[in-house]
Design an enzyme around this catalytic site. Structure first.
Site, PDB file in Angstrom:
ATOM      1  N   LYS A 127      -2.173  11.417  -4.211  1.00 64.76           N
ATOM      2  CA  LYS A 127      -2.432  10.002  -3.917  1.00 64.76           C
ATOM      3  C   LYS A 127      -1.136   9.182  -4.056  1.00 64.76           C
ATOM      4  O   LYS A 127      -0.801   8.380  -3.188  1.00 64.76           O
ATOM      5  CB  LYS A 127      -3.522   9.432  -4.829  1.00 64.76           C
ATOM      6  CG  LYS A 127      -3.778   7.949  -4.564  1.00 64.76           C
ATOM      7  CD  LYS A 127      -5.081   7.487  -5.144  1.00 64.76           C
ATOM      8  CE  LYS A 127      -5.082   7.337  -6.626  1.00 64.76           C
ATOM      9  NZ  LYS A 127      -4.335   6.167  -7.122  1.00 64.76           N
ATOM     10  N   ASP A 145      -7.820   5.280  -3.231  1.00 66.13           N
ATOM     11  CA  ASP A 145      -7.931   4.794  -4.607  1.00 66.13           C
ATOM     12  C   ASP A 145      -9.362   4.298  -4.802  1.00 66.13           C
ATOM     13  O   ASP A 145     -10.218   4.466  -3.937  1.00 66.13           O
ATOM     14  CB  ASP A 145      -6.874   3.710  -4.891  1.00 66.13           C
ATOM     15  CG  ASP A 145      -7.124   2.433  -4.098  1.00 66.13           C
ATOM     16  OD1 ASP A 145      -8.112   2.361  -3.317  1.00 66.13           O
ATOM     17  OD2 ASP A 145      -6.349   1.483  -4.249  1.00 66.13           O
TER      18      ASP A 145
END
Ligand code: SF4
Length: 218
Positions: A127, A145
């Site tokens: 991420k 997220d």
């Protein structure tokens, strides 16, 4: 077992994409940074911490450690002291110094602008690497997220239970404009489609909304 929501159709996905791009044509991260080094550190700090908090922390941090080389020589306890108002500051301080050391030792002091290399750095998961690539290189990646996860599920863009699988759904369904769509979904989730009490009266996607339920990644 919870009933699965009906997923958005191809036509709906196209309409949602178009509306996101119209409403957020030039969005960029709200993290303050002046270089790839500063962006990477800010994104590492932002895990489980608000961008607002990170922007309060980073000026003093970058004043003391203006380069990756300076950070590689830092005492971890000094870094902890500077970032202690951030969640998980102990681990983050250790990872940031280890990341800087590895950049110096294995990448000749240059932070690699390459996702496969970024994820080799301590404390840098997919991420974080994706967000850096999206923001700094406008790379065609999606990063999921907590905001992107919730928005994707409320709009029926994914029924996946993990961020990774949700990312795969979004990449497959949106196909193009991923950097812009990523920023759009983050801002939409942060300011309109909030976790608690979403501001549905300000929403431009009500006709595609499946539910106001909250969703959290596993
Ligand atoms: S209607 Fe409300 S819950 Fe649904 S997408 Fe819009 S802001 Fe989110």
């Amino acid at each position: 077992m919870k009933k699965r929501r009906k997923l958005a159709t191809k036509k709906e996905i196209e309409a949602i994409k178009k509306l996101f791009l119209e409403h957020y044509p030039d969005s960029v991260t709200e993290l303050n940074y002046k270089s790839l080094y500063e962006l990477l550190v800010a994104v590492m700090l932002s895990a489980q911490c608000t961008d607002k908090r990170v922007n309060i922390i980073t000026p003093a941090l970058f004043e003391k450690y203006p380069t990756v080389e300076a950070l590689s020589k830092a005492n971890v306890d000094d870094v902890k002291e500077l970032i202690k108002s951030c969640s998980f500051f102990n681990n983050k301080a250790k990872n940031m110094v280890a990341m800087a050391k590895m950049v110096m030792e294995e990448f000749g002091g240059e932070i690699p602008l390459d996702r496969d290399k970024l994820v080799k750095l301590p404390g840098v998961g997919q991420k974080t690497a994706n967000v850096v690539m999206i923001e700094y290189a406008q790379a065609e990646y999606m990063a999921v997220d907590t905001h992107v996860f919730r928005v994707a599920h409320r709009l029926g863009l994914s029924n996946a239970t993990t961020p990774k699988a949700t990312e795969e759904d979004l990449v497959r369904k949106f196909k193009t404009d991923l950097p812009k769509l990523h920023q759009a979904m983050v801002l939409f989730g942060r300011y309109i489609c909030k976790a608690i009490k979403p501001e549905c009266d300000k929403c431009f996607l009500t006709e595609y909304c499946r539910t106001t339920d909250n969703f959290k990644p596993r």
